[in-house]
Design a protein around this motif. Structure first.
Motif, short mmCIF file in Angstrom:
data_model
loop_
_atom_site.label_atom_id
_atom_site.label_comp_id
_atom_site.label_asym_id
_atom_site.label_seq_id
_atom_site.Cartn_x
_atom_site.Cartn_y
_atom_site.Cartn_z
N PRO A 102 0.84 -1.22 0.00
CA PRO A 102 0.00 0.00 0.00
C PRO A 102 0.87 1.26 0.00
CG PRO A 102 -0.79 -1.58 1.62
CD PRO A 102 0.54 -2.10 1.14
N THR A 103 0.46 2.25 -0.79
CA THR A 103 1.17 3.52 -0.84
C THR A 103 0.18 4.65 -0.60
OG1 THR A 103 0.81 3.96 -3.21
CG2 THR A 103 2.69 2.56 -2.61
N GLY A 104 0.71 5.82 -0.37
CA GLY A 104 -0.13 6.99 -0.20
C GLY A 104 -0.11 7.88 -1.42
N ARG A 105 0.03 7.28 -2.60
CA ARG A 105 0.08 8.05 -3.84
C ARG A 105 -1.10 7.68 -4.74
NH1 ARG A 105 5.41 6.59 -3.07
NH2 ARG A 105 5.22 4.87 -4.54
N LEU A 106 -1.65 8.69 -5.39
CA LEU A 106 -2.75 8.48 -6.33
C LEU A 106 -2.48 9.31 -7.58
CD1 LEU A 106 -5.66 7.45 -7.02
CD2 LEU A 106 -6.50 9.57 -5.97
N THR A 107 -2.38 8.65 -8.72
CA THR A 107 -2.26 9.33 -10.00
C THR A 107 -3.57 9.15 -10.74
OG1 THR A 107 0.11 8.87 -10.09
CG2 THR A 107 -0.95 9.53 -12.14
N GLY A 111 -6.00 0.54 -2.08
CA GLY A 111 -5.40 1.78 -1.61
C GLY A 111 -6.18 3.02 -1.99
N PRO A 112 -5.46 4.11 -2.34
CA PRO A 112 -6.13 5.38 -2.65
C PRO A 112 -7.16 5.27 -3.78
CG PRO A 112 -3.79 5.75 -2.31
CD PRO A 112 -3.99 4.25 -2.32
N ALA A 113 -6.90 4.43 -4.79
CA ALA A 113 -7.87 4.30 -5.89
C ALA A 113 -9.19 3.74 -5.37
CB ALA A 113 -7.30 3.42 -6.99
N ALA A 114 -9.13 2.75 -4.47
CA ALA A 114 -10.35 2.19 -3.89
C ALA A 114 -11.06 3.23 -3.02
CB ALA A 114 -10.03 0.95 -3.07
N ALA A 115 -10.28 4.02 -2.27
CA ALA A 115 -10.87 5.07 -1.45
C ALA A 115 -11.53 6.13 -2.31
CB ALA A 115 -9.80 5.69 -0.56
N LEU A 116 -10.92 6.45 -3.45
CA LEU A 116 -11.51 7.42 -4.36
C LEU A 116 -12.85 6.92 -4.87
CD1 LEU A 116 -11.33 9.99 -6.15
CD2 LEU A 116 -10.12 8.59 -7.84
N ARG A 117 -12.92 5.66 -5.27
CA ARG A 117 -14.19 5.12 -5.76
C ARG A 117 -15.27 5.19 -4.68
NH1 ARG A 117 -13.76 -0.67 -8.28
NH2 ARG A 117 -13.55 -1.28 -6.11
N GLU A 118 -14.91 4.86 -3.45
CA GLU A 118 -15.88 4.93 -2.36
C GLU A 118 -16.35 6.37 -2.13
OE1 GLU A 118 -14.19 3.18 1.09
OE2 GLU A 118 -13.98 1.18 0.19
N ALA A 135 -9.51 14.05 4.21
CA ALA A 135 -9.46 12.83 5.03
C ALA A 135 -8.07 12.19 5.03
CB ALA A 135 -10.50 11.83 4.53
N HIS A 136 -7.30 12.45 3.99
CA HIS A 136 -5.97 11.84 3.86
C HIS A 136 -4.97 12.92 3.46
CE1 HIS A 136 -7.82 7.83 4.07
NE2 HIS A 136 -8.74 8.31 3.26
N PRO A 137 -4.64 13.85 4.35
CA PRO A 137 -3.80 14.99 3.97
C PRO A 137 -2.37 14.62 3.58
CG PRO A 137 -4.16 14.92 6.35
CD PRO A 137 -5.07 13.90 5.75
N ARG A 138 -1.91 13.44 3.94
CA ARG A 138 -0.53 13.04 3.60
C ARG A 138 -0.43 12.36 2.23
NH1 ARG A 138 3.08 13.35 7.77
NH2 ARG A 138 2.20 13.75 9.84
N TRP A 139 -1.55 12.05 1.63
CA TRP A 139 -1.48 11.41 0.32
C TRP A 139 -0.95 12.38 -0.73
CZ3 TRP A 139 -6.65 8.23 -0.40
CH2 TRP A 139 -6.58 7.09 0.42
N GLU A 140 -0.18 11.84 -1.65
CA GLU A 140 0.31 12.61 -2.79
C GLU A 140 -0.59 12.34 -3.98
OE1 GLU A 140 4.39 11.71 -3.58
OE2 GLU A 140 4.98 11.86 -1.47
#
Length: 297
Positions: free
Chosen positions: A89-94, A282-289, A116-121
């Motif tokens: 898992p990473t904290g990056r979303l492209t 990861g972030p992609a799944a969180a974005l979809r939710e 909700a995730h201020p550290r994500w890039e």
């Protein structure tokens, strides 16, 4: 017949660049290695695929090119899905987006995700409608937002790629966009069949592409005098205001010099869909939710 994907990728690159030396530079091979790849593929298929001077596909080469793109894309998609499955898992979303996919609803949900995730890039790339599905499938994007015209109950027509999950995140009416002083600017609604012989701007990266209009309203010419290949909606609006042609767009604020009249027929909408790969974590799944937490609008 082995159809080695490395040889196939070399062939596609040579055909696209029209040069063995240019393909060698792009692929990081020597020119002799590229020549050997092409010779091995031709021997494998028992057919000459490229004319050498000038470099161009033969009839057999053109036939192979028709198959090569989807084959290589599916291989890239399979590799990307496995990589997503086993990756830490990473904290990056492209995120790839088409120019009109960032609706107010989508922007609000992205802002909520960032809060909700201020550290994500988070990186957002603006691409055209064909590039977004291909890049998500190949794994160069974690997710994509694409847009287009469709009937309310139909999915968007997407180019053939590897397995993708498509989720509707926004839907809104379409408007005929014309110069502010146009004789039809005061209408309360406009029918597309009545405008089939008007001049339209050919702006496939931003407005509804003309082939889609012709499909939705056959027979109709939808003539054009100018093709606009940019992704800047304000640049498109400036051309409309100057009288270069009409365009079919969703309602947009802050476009000087143009008027937008609702499309009354046929019944079509502007749809935004989120595209994710066969495996989403990861972030992609969180974005979809996040994008599906509230009703699309």
């Amino acid at each position: 017949m082995r159809m080695d994907p490395h040889l196939l990728r070399t062939f596609v690159t040579v055909a696209r660049r029209g040069s063995f030396s240019a393909a060698a530079v792009e692929l990081g091979y020597t020119q002799s290695a590229v020549s050997q790849h092409i010779a091995a593929l031709e021997a494998d298929l028992s057919a000459v695929l490229l004319r050498r001077r000038p470099v161009a596909p033969t009839e057999a080469g053109r036939l192979l090119l028709d198959h090569a793109g989807p084959l290589l894309l599916r291989l890239d998609a399979a590799r990307a899905d496995i990589a997503r499955l086993v990756a830490e898992p990473t904290g990056r979303l492209t995120l790839g987006v088409t120019p009109l996919a960032l609706t107010p609803h989508v922007a609000d949900r992205l802002a909520a995700l960032r809060a909700a995730h201020p550290r994500w890039e988070v990186t957002i790339r603006v691409l055209d409608r064909d590039a977004v599905p291909a890049a998500v499938s190949a794994g160069t994007l974690d997710a994509g937002l694409t847009d287009g015209m469709t009937a309310p109950s139909d999915p968007l027509l997407l180019p053939e790629t590897g397995p993708l999950t498509s989720t509707v995140v926004a839907e809104r009416p379409l408007h005929v966009t014309l110069p502010a002083g146009h004789p039809l600017a005061r209408r309360t609604g406009l029918r597309l069949p009545d405008l089939a012989d008007a001049f339209w701007l050919d702006a496939p990266a931003t407005a509804v592409p003309l082939p889609h209009l012709r499909t939705a309203c056959a027979p109709g010419t939808f003539r054009t005098r100018l093709r606009y290949e940019g992704t800047d909606v304000h640049g498109l609006a400036a051309l409309i205001a100057a009288g270069e042609g009409l365009a079919l767009l969703p309602a947009l604020d802050g476009l000087p010099g143009v008027t937008q009249v609702p499309l009354s027929a046929p019944r079509l909408v502007h749809r935004v869909e989120l595209l994710t790969g066969g495996v989403t974590t990861g972030p992609a799944a969180a974005l979809r939710e996040e994008l599906t937490a509230l009703p699309a609008r």
